[in-house]
Scaffold this motif. Structure first.
Motif, PDB file in Angstrom:
ATOM      1  N   UNK A  10       0.772  -1.030   0.122  1.00 26.46           N
ATOM      2  CA  UNK A  10       0.148  -0.014   0.084  1.00 26.46           C
ATOM      3  C   UNK A  10       0.770   1.338   0.118  1.00 26.46           C
ATOM      4  N   UNK A  11       1.578   1.311   0.892  1.00 27.89           N
ATOM      5  CA  UNK A  11       2.737   2.517   0.791  1.00 27.89           C
ATOM      6  C   UNK A  11       3.521   2.675  -0.359  1.00 27.89           C
ATOM      7  N   UNK A  12       3.949   1.641  -0.931  1.00 32.23           N
ATOM      8  CA  UNK A  12       4.631   1.671  -2.358  1.00 32.23           C
ATOM      9  C   UNK A  12       3.544   2.421  -3.259  1.00 32.23           C
ATOM     10  N   UNK A  13       2.373   1.919  -3.136  1.00 24.21           N
ATOM     11  CA  UNK A  13       1.511   2.462  -4.537  1.00 24.21           C
ATOM     12  C   UNK A  13       1.419   3.832  -4.044  1.00 24.21           C
ATOM     13  N   UNK A  14       1.011   4.332  -3.012  1.00 23.00           N
ATOM     14  CA  UNK A  14       0.738   5.383  -2.611  1.00 23.00           C
ATOM     15  C   UNK A  14       1.973   6.406  -2.734  1.00 23.00           C
ATOM     16  N   UNK A  15       3.192   6.142  -2.538  1.00 27.37           N
ATOM     17  CA  UNK A  15       4.385   6.793  -2.848  1.00 27.37           C
ATOM     18  C   UNK A  15       4.622   7.152  -4.359  1.00 27.37           C
ATOM     19  N   UNK A  54      -6.946   5.164  -9.190  1.00 31.94           N
ATOM     20  CA  UNK A  54      -6.342   4.438 -10.038  1.00 31.94           C
ATOM     21  C   UNK A  54      -4.772   4.570 -10.032  1.00 31.94           C
ATOM     22  N   UNK A  55      -4.312   3.108  -9.700  1.00 29.59           N
ATOM     23  CA  UNK A  55      -2.470   3.178  -9.284  1.00 29.59           C
ATOM     24  C   UNK A  55      -2.088   2.720 -10.821  1.00 29.59           C
ATOM     25  N   UNK A  56      -2.636   1.635 -11.152  1.00 27.45           N
ATOM     26  CA  UNK A  56      -2.124   0.968 -12.244  1.00 27.45           C
ATOM     27  C   UNK A  56      -3.196   0.492 -13.187  1.00 27.45           C
ATOM     28  N   UNK A 101      -8.607  -2.898 -18.608  1.00 28.41           N
ATOM     29  CA  UNK A 101      -7.395  -3.840 -18.610  1.00 28.41           C
ATOM     30  C   UNK A 101      -7.059  -4.053 -17.048  1.00 28.41           C
ATOM     31  N   UNK A 102      -6.160  -5.064 -16.701  1.00 24.24           N
ATOM     32  CA  UNK A 102      -5.921  -5.282 -15.192  1.00 24.24           C
ATOM     33  C   UNK A 102      -5.689  -4.084 -14.569  1.00 24.24           C
ATOM     34  N   UNK A 103      -6.097  -3.833 -13.372  1.00 27.01           N
ATOM     35  CA  UNK A 103      -6.243  -2.588 -12.778  1.00 27.01           C
ATOM     36  C   UNK A 103      -5.955  -2.680 -11.192  1.00 27.01           C
ATOM     37  N   UNK A 104      -5.465  -1.865 -10.821  1.00 25.34           N
ATOM     38  CA  UNK A 104      -4.920  -1.595  -9.423  1.00 25.34           C
ATOM     39  C   UNK A 104      -5.401  -0.357  -8.826  1.00 25.34           C
ATOM     40  N   UNK A 105      -6.289  -0.314  -7.696  1.00 23.59           N
ATOM     41  CA  UNK A 105      -6.663   1.085  -7.184  1.00 23.59           C
ATOM     42  C   UNK A 105      -6.546   1.099  -5.800  1.00 23.59           C
ATOM     43  N   UNK A 106      -5.847   2.408  -5.325  1.00 22.62           N
ATOM     44  CA  UNK A 106      -5.918   2.591  -3.893  1.00 22.62           C
ATOM     45  C   UNK A 106      -7.143   3.025  -3.404  1.00 22.62           C
TER      46      UNK A 106
END
Length: 214
Positions: A10-15, A54-56, A101-106
């Motif tokens: 989580x911290x890596x994504x927020x950064x 959206x992070x990725x 597409x494949x998706x990552x969200x905070x």
């Protein structure tokens, strides 16, 4: 959909987010959600009211009218906000967000942290900017051209309980077509393997035309 509570991830994504300074200052328990292509990220059927960044990956946002007509509202990639309008207004019954597409969200719960968000001026400034941009885009949209078959498939997927159409006459009224036209579409769709007949006037969606073309 997969939820991730690993604090290091989580911290890596927020950064990596351009909003990291504001997010780090919020007293909120964040988590990550991963979606597969085609999964609904936000819809009227979901009970939870989530704020997601959206992070990725990327998403498509669209509006489905009661007659199955589909309007493309927007698309988003990294740092796009979902749920910004839900902070202030009840969730729309017609707006959907789908993973392109494949998706990552905070993510975090709006209901749990609404007061925290409303008390943070820097966060509210971000929301104002996001909503202003979206409103500007919405003023130029128009309904995407769609055939009656496409509207029937959208109607079944988004407007029918359990993606099951029950009652030809009633559905035809909502779709602004004749019962005969609707029956012909359903017969053709059954032959194409898109729907399955469960009984008189009752059809279950198996695969939408969009999914078949992917």
């Amino acid at each position: 959909m997969e939820r991730i509570y690993d604090k290091k991830k989580i911290a890596a994504c927020i950064a990596k987010s351009k909003y990291h300074a504001i997010l780090d200052a919020l007293d909120i328990d964040f988590y990550l959600i991963k979606y597969e292509k085609g999964e609904l990220v936000s819809s009227p059927f979901q009970n939870e009211c989530l704020f997601q960044i959206v992070e990725q990956g990327s998403i498509d946002i669209y509006f489905i009218r009661d007659d199955g007509t589909r309007y493309s509202l927007s698309s988003g990639t990294m740092d796009y906000f979902l749920g910004d309008m839900d902070i202030f207004y009840p969730k729309s019954q017609n707006i959907y967000a789908e993973a392109a597409e494949s998706l990552t969200c905070i993510s975090f719960s709006i209901e749990e942290y609404r007061e925290v968000l409303l008390a943070d001026n820097r966060f509210l400034a971000l929301i104002c900017n996001s909503l202003s941009t979206k409103i500007g885009v919405m003023t130029t949209i128009d309904a995407a051209p769609s055939s009656l078959t496409e509207r029937v498939m959208s109607y079944m997927k988004y407007k029918c309980d359990d993606e099951t159409l029950k009652g030809i006459e009633q559905a035809a009224f909502h779709l602004h077509c004749s019962a005969r036209q609707l029956q012909r579409i359903l017969n053709q769709s059954e032959a194409a393997g898109l729907v399955r007949k469960l009984g008189k006037g009752t059809y279950k969606l198996i695969q939408s035309a969009d999914e078949q073309n992917r």
